[in-house]
Design a protein around this motif. Structure first.
Motif, PDB file in Angstrom:
ATOM      1  N   MET A   1       0.836  -1.193   0.000  1.00 28.77           N
ATOM      2  CA  MET A   1       0.000   0.000   0.000  1.00 28.77           C
ATOM      3  C   MET A   1       0.877   1.251   0.000  1.00 28.77           C
ATOM      4  SD  MET A   1      -3.089  -0.803  -0.217  1.00 28.77           S
ATOM      5  CE  MET A   1      -3.930   0.701   0.266  1.00 28.77           C
TER       6      MET A   1
ATOM      7  N   GLU B   1      11.130   6.058  -2.720  1.00 30.32           N
ATOM      8  CA  GLU B   1      10.579   7.007  -3.661  1.00 30.32           C
ATOM      9  C   GLU B   1      10.959   8.440  -3.318  1.00 30.32           C
ATOM     10  OE1 GLU B   1       6.415   6.674  -3.329  1.00 30.32           O
ATOM     11  OE2 GLU B   1       6.165   8.686  -4.077  1.00 30.32           O
TER      12      GLU B   1
ATOM     13  N   ILE C   1       8.681   1.797   1.039  1.00 30.12           N
ATOM     14  CA  ILE C   1       8.437   2.278  -0.307  1.00 30.12           C
ATOM     15  C   ILE C   1       8.586   3.786  -0.371  1.00 30.12           C
ATOM     16  CG2 ILE C   1       6.552   2.597  -1.938  1.00 30.12           C
ATOM     17  CD1 ILE C   1       6.103  -0.516  -0.932  1.00 30.12           C
ATOM     18  N   ASN C   2       8.106   4.422   0.678  1.00 30.38           N
ATOM     19  CA  ASN C   2       8.245   5.870   0.693  1.00 30.38           C
ATOM     20  C   ASN C   2       9.699   6.289   0.649  1.00 30.38           C
ATOM     21  OD1 ASN C   2       5.724   6.818   0.525  1.00 30.38           O
ATOM     22  ND2 ASN C   2       5.364   6.816   2.722  1.00 30.38           N
TER      23      ASN C   2
ATOM     24  N   TYR D   1       5.085  18.694  -3.064  1.00 33.40           N
ATOM     25  CA  TYR D   1       5.102  18.413  -4.501  1.00 33.40           C
ATOM     26  C   TYR D   1       4.781  19.660  -5.316  1.00 33.40           C
ATOM     27  CZ  TYR D   1       4.910  13.659  -2.713  1.00 33.40           C
ATOM     28  OH  TYR D   1       5.164  12.506  -2.040  1.00 33.40           O
TER      29      TYR D   1
ATOM     30  N   ALA E   1       1.423   4.041   1.497  1.00 35.89           N
ATOM     31  CA  ALA E   1       1.083   4.787   2.708  1.00 35.89           C
ATOM     32  C   ALA E   1       1.802   6.131   2.697  1.00 35.89           C
ATOM     33  CB  ALA E   1       1.484   3.981   3.936  1.00 35.89           C
ATOM     34  N   ASP E   2       1.262   7.039   1.944  1.00 32.86           N
ATOM     35  CA  ASP E   2       1.917   8.333   1.807  1.00 32.86           C
ATOM     36  C   ASP E   2       1.744   9.191   3.048  1.00 32.86           C
ATOM     37  OD1 ASP E   2       2.827   7.824  -0.702  1.00 32.86           O
ATOM     38  OD2 ASP E   2       0.963   8.504  -1.648  1.00 32.86           O
ATOM     39  N   ALA E   3       2.863   9.614   3.558  1.00 32.90           N
ATOM     40  CA  ALA E   3       2.809  10.475   4.731  1.00 32.90           C
ATOM     41  C   ALA E   3       2.994  11.927   4.307  1.00 32.90           C
ATOM     42  CB  ALA E   3       3.898  10.079   5.715  1.00 32.90           C
TER      43      ALA E   3
ATOM     44  N   GLY F   1       2.133   4.521  -5.589  1.00 34.04           N
ATOM     45  CA  GLY F   1       3.159   4.577  -4.534  1.00 34.04           C
ATOM     46  C   GLY F   1       3.661   3.192  -4.194  1.00 34.04           C
ATOM     47  N   GLY F   2       2.851   2.168  -4.500  1.00 35.43           N
ATOM     48  CA  GLY F   2       3.278   0.794  -4.274  1.00 35.43           C
ATOM     49  C   GLY F   2       4.136   0.326  -5.427  1.00 35.43           C
TER      50      GLY F   2
END
Lengths: 109, 270, 159
Positions: B22, C6, C2-3, B32, B24-26, B195-196
């Motif tokens: 997933m 990226e 993953i973060n 951006y 999981a954007d923090a 994001g995954g």
């Protein structure tokens, strides 16, 4: 290579003796000679730009020899020093010996 | 179909890895910048710093050569009418400004949606009395990039209501339709899991605001329909033709998904 | 994880410090078994062809490489050689090699004092995760070497 398109950039104006950056792009597939044609299965012959040089007011300031590991649509940035206003001439040479030139003016203030 | 069969083993392996982590954007605030509007993120924000850097400098972005090519074609008279694009539209910087934000557009004569490529060929055949360009040809890509580039930085804003509504619905249906041997819809990757990772690649939201785009994989510029074909092949589905009504409706839906995002043409992506 | 992969704000120079995050290590782990290390003889031959029997010394070269290359078909790299670039003391040539490519030689760059600085950016093709090797030939005949790895992403939608 007559149809090859280029983009070159130098600063419009620099101080005397200042080291500046030059950038050059050219549209070219850079065929490595390793790739196989999808339809025929035969190797596509090597066809690359193998040389890139830059002259400032007729004097060479940068030169390079390229092999097939240079990526398609080659980009290069390098540096030069100018003591007087003049023209930078960028020159690419391909495997068949054909050349393409582009130029840009630098004003030394 | 034989081609699919030979790739079957590989596709099962891929399917197993599609247990996508997933995203999981923090992310908070506007790290951006203009590349994010509400929850919508340009593919730019998923690219590496190196790839971003290639895009943002007009003398490092190789697709700018296609923009130059397009400009030359814009002023070139062709066809029995001996007209160029400029004969009718004058300066593209003025006349084409904003065009990329509102295409695909409904064409009453066609009775369906048309994208920029289709409009270019309508102009060529009807106004210039010239031959249409093949999709994905150097000329078509250069002109499409040139036209869309005139809207760089402007927010995507396609119309989706009124007479457009049925085409929008068709595009949306396509987007959420499972397809191919992997049985995946566009949304499984690009809505549920941006994001995954899909194997070694980061999945993006699949936004179209940078197309036609220079892909490192292609080593040249390509259209959004070429990208759709690639995606469809990757889920082991038979792709539609570039320029098809299916993909044009999908292009509309994807453009709406990216509403508000700035036109980046020509973007640089993996 | 993953973060991190990226969004980690890596500078290209970080490569030299290059301690893979968990995510990067995971990516690399998948590649390592298949990573037949360089045909050493090919590398040695390619280097000998350009610098003869000279023994390179480590140092003077800063390589700017991506920590992880998104796509091996276009990998931006750069280098800078520490030199005053005077008539008496300057960099003559820099040779770049990729030790895991079918052919290790990538390019040679030639400078003069008018170059001002021996600093170049270029985009190259890398067949897989491997080392970039740079040799700098100086005007006094000495040769310096720099070496650093680049991880190349393989597989997935972009591969």
């Amino acid at each position: 290579m007559a149809k090859a398109k280029t983009r070159v950039k130098v600063p419009k104006s620099v101080k005397k003796g200042e080291v500046f950056e030059a950038k050059a792009l050219i549209k070219h597939k850079m065929e490595t000679g390793q790739r196989k044609d999808r339809k025929t299965g035969e190797k596509v012959p090597r066809f690359i730009i193998n040389k890139f040089t830059a002259e400032y007011n007729g004097k060479q300031v940068f030169a390079s020899d390229w092999h097939p590991a240079i990526a398609a649509n080659p980009f290069i940035s390098f540096h030069a020093k100018a003591s007087e206003s003049g023209t930078m001439v960028f020159k690419w040479t391909d495997d068949k010996g054909k050349t393409v030139e582009a130029s840009a003016k630098v004003n030394v203030a | 179909m034989q081609r699919f069969a030979t790739k079957l083993t590989a596709s099962f392996a891929a399917a197993a890895i599609v247990t996508i982590a997933m995203g999981a954007d923090a992310d908070v605030g506007d790290k951006y910048g203009a590349y994010k509007v509400e929850d919508r993120r340009s593919g730019f924000t998923y690219a590496t710093k190196e790839t971003q850097r290639i895009q943002v400098d007009d003398f490092e972005n190789p697709a700018m050569i296609w923009v130059d090519d397009g400009e030359a074609l814009w002023n070139k008279a062709e066809g029995e009418a001996s007209k160029s694009c400029a004969s009718c539209h004058n300066d593209a910087a003025e006349s084409m400004k904003g065009v990329a934000t509102v295409f695909p557009k409904y064409d009453p004569k066609l009775g369906r949606m048309k994208n920029v490529e289709k409009q270019i060929n309508i102009c060529r055949t009807e106004r210039m009395k010239a031959k249409p360009w093949k999709l994905e040809s150097n000329e078509m890509l250069a002109m499409t990039v040139y036209v869309r580039h005139q809207s760089r930085g402007m927010p995507m804003n396609v119309k989706v209501d009124g007479e457009v509504a049925p085409f929008f619905e068709a595009g949306k249906k396509f987007y959420y339709q499972r397809r191919g041997q992997l049985d995946l819809a566009c949304g499984h990757c690009h809505v549920d899991n941006p994001g995954g990772q899909m194997r070694a690649n980061i999945l993006s939201q699949g936004q179209s605001n940078g197309f036609p785009t220079y892909r490192l994989k292609w080593q040249r510029v390509g259209s959004i329909h070429r990208r759709f074909r690639g995606c469809n092949k990757q889920v082991r589905a038979i792709p539609y033709k570039a320029g098809s009504e299916e993909y044009t409706n999908l292009e509309l839906y994807v453009a709406w998904r990216g509403r508000g995002l700035p036109v980046e043409t020509p973007a640089v992506r993996n | 994880m993953i973060n991190k992969l990226e969004m980690q704000p890596v500078t290209r120079r970080d490569l030299l410090r290059y301690a893979g995050t968990g995510a990067l290590a995971a990516v690399a782990a998948g590649l390592l078994p298949a990573m037949a290390q360089a045909d050493a003889k090919m590398m040695a031959d390619a280097m000998k062809k350009l610098i003869g029997d000279k023994k390179p010394t480590d140092g003077k070269i800063t390589l700017e490489l991506p920590q992880i290359a998104e796509n091996g078909r276009t990998v931006p790299i750069g280098f800078e050689v520490d030199s005053p670039m005077t008539d008496a003391d300057h960099v003559k040539s820099v040779h770049i090699f990729a030790d895991g490519n079918p052919r290790p030689d990538v390019a040679s760059f030639h400078f003069t004092p008018q170059s001002g600085t021996a600093k170049v950016g270029v985009r190259i093709r890398l067949a897989k995760t491997q080392n970039i090797v740079a040799l700098a030939e100086m005007s006094d005949g000495s040769v310096y070497m720099g070496k650093a790895p680049v991880k190349v992403t393989i597989g997935g939608c972009g591969g």
